[in-house]
Motif scaffolding. Structure first.
Motif, PDB file in Angstrom:
ATOM      1  N   LYS A  79       0.834  -1.202   0.000  1.00 53.54           N
ATOM      2  CA  LYS A  79       0.000   0.000   0.000  1.00 53.54           C
ATOM      3  C   LYS A  79       0.873   1.257   0.000  1.00 53.54           C
ATOM      4  O   LYS A  79       0.619   2.202  -0.747  1.00 53.54           O
ATOM      5  CB  LYS A  79      -0.920   0.004   1.215  1.00 53.54           C
ATOM      6  N   ALA A  80       1.914   1.273   0.830  1.00 48.14           N
ATOM      7  CA  ALA A  80       2.793   2.443   0.915  1.00 48.14           C
ATOM      8  C   ALA A  80       3.541   2.678  -0.397  1.00 48.14           C
ATOM      9  O   ALA A  80       3.718   3.820  -0.819  1.00 48.14           O
ATOM     10  CB  ALA A  80       3.784   2.272   2.061  1.00 48.14           C
ATOM     11  N   LEU A  81       3.969   1.595  -1.036  1.00 52.30           N
ATOM     12  CA  LEU A  81       4.716   1.709  -2.289  1.00 52.30           C
ATOM     13  C   LEU A  81       3.815   2.037  -3.471  1.00 52.30           C
ATOM     14  O   LEU A  81       4.249   2.658  -4.435  1.00 52.30           O
ATOM     15  CB  LEU A  81       5.474   0.409  -2.574  1.00 52.30           C
ATOM     16  N   GLY A  82       2.574   1.571  -3.415  1.00 53.26           N
ATOM     17  CA  GLY A  82       1.638   1.818  -4.502  1.00 53.26           C
ATOM     18  C   GLY A  82       1.785   0.855  -5.663  1.00 53.26           C
ATOM     19  O   GLY A  82       1.273   1.109  -6.751  1.00 53.26           O
ATOM     20  N   GLN A  83       2.468  -0.254  -5.439  1.00 52.85           N
ATOM     21  CA  GLN A  83       2.619  -1.248  -6.493  1.00 52.85           C
ATOM     22  C   GLN A  83       3.130  -2.558  -5.900  1.00 52.85           C
ATOM     23  O   GLN A  83       3.660  -2.591  -4.797  1.00 52.85           O
ATOM     24  CB  GLN A  83       3.564  -0.767  -7.588  1.00 52.85           C
ATOM     25  N   ASN A  84       2.966  -3.638  -6.671  1.00 54.94           N
ATOM     26  CA  ASN A  84       3.397  -4.962  -6.226  1.00 54.94           C
ATOM     27  C   ASN A  84       4.747  -5.369  -6.798  1.00 54.94           C
ATOM     28  O   ASN A  84       5.263  -6.426  -6.454  1.00 54.94           O
ATOM     29  CB  ASN A  84       2.360  -6.019  -6.611  1.00 54.94           C
ATOM     30  N   GLN A 103       5.814   3.489  -6.717  1.00 53.78           N
ATOM     31  CA  GLN A 103       5.199   4.617  -7.418  1.00 53.78           C
ATOM     32  C   GLN A 103       4.858   5.756  -6.457  1.00 53.78           C
ATOM     33  O   GLN A 103       4.949   6.920  -6.820  1.00 53.78           O
ATOM     34  CB  GLN A 103       3.932   4.168  -8.142  1.00 53.78           C
ATOM     35  N   LYS A 104       4.449   5.414  -5.227  1.00 54.48           N
ATOM     36  CA  LYS A 104       4.045   6.437  -4.262  1.00 54.48           C
ATOM     37  C   LYS A 104       5.205   6.982  -3.441  1.00 54.48           C
ATOM     38  O   LYS A 104       5.241   8.165  -3.123  1.00 54.48           O
ATOM     39  CB  LYS A 104       2.994   5.882  -3.302  1.00 54.48           C
TER      40      LYS A 104
END
Length: 107
Positions: free
Chosen positions: A54-59, A86-87
Motif C-alpha cells: 500500500k505504501a509503495l503503490g505497487q506490487n 510509485q508512491k
C-alpha cells in the motif's frame, strides 16, 4: 523453509521491526548477502506485507542495496535496503544474523 514474521513496534520512535527467517549466510561475501536480502524482500516479504504494498503503490517495486554502505561485526551484518515504488521509497535497515539464520527489517 518455513517463513515467519515477528513484528515489534516502538511507539516512542514509531519504528517497526519485523523478524524473519533467512537462509544461513556464514562464509558469504557482502555482495551475496546484499543479493539475499534484496531477493528475500522482493520474493517473500512484499507478498506478505500488505502495508508495504500500500505504501509503495505497487506490487513490483525496484529494490537495491549499496554494498559500500553495509557493515558487519562477526556474523551480524547491517544491510541498508531501499525499495522504490510509485508512491514513495521505503528505507529498511536489515540486521542479518548469518549464524542464526534470521533478519530484522527495521524502518
Amino acid at each position: 523453509m518455513v517463513a515467519f514474521t515477528v513484528m515489534v513496534v516502538s511507539a516512542a520512535a514509531n519504528a517497526v521491526t519485523k523478524r524473519v527467517n533467512l537462509i544461513p549466510c556464514e562464509n558469504m561475501k557482502a555482495e551475496n548477502i546484499a543479493a539475499t536480502v534484496k531477493n528475500d524482500y522482493l520474493q517473500n516479504r512484499l507478498q506478505r506485507w500488505s502495508d508495504d504494498q500500500k505504501a509503495l503503490g505497487q506490487n513490483d517495486p525496484v529494490a537495491w542495496v549499496n554494498v559500500k554502505d553495509m557493515h558487519h561485526n562477526g556474523d551480524t551484518w547491517v544491510v541498508p535496503l531501499v525499495v522504490r515504488g510509485q508512491k514513495q521509497d521505503l528505507h529498511y535497515q536489515v540486521t542479518v544474523d548469518c549464524k542464526a539464520g534470521n533478519a530484522d527489517y527495521q524502518r
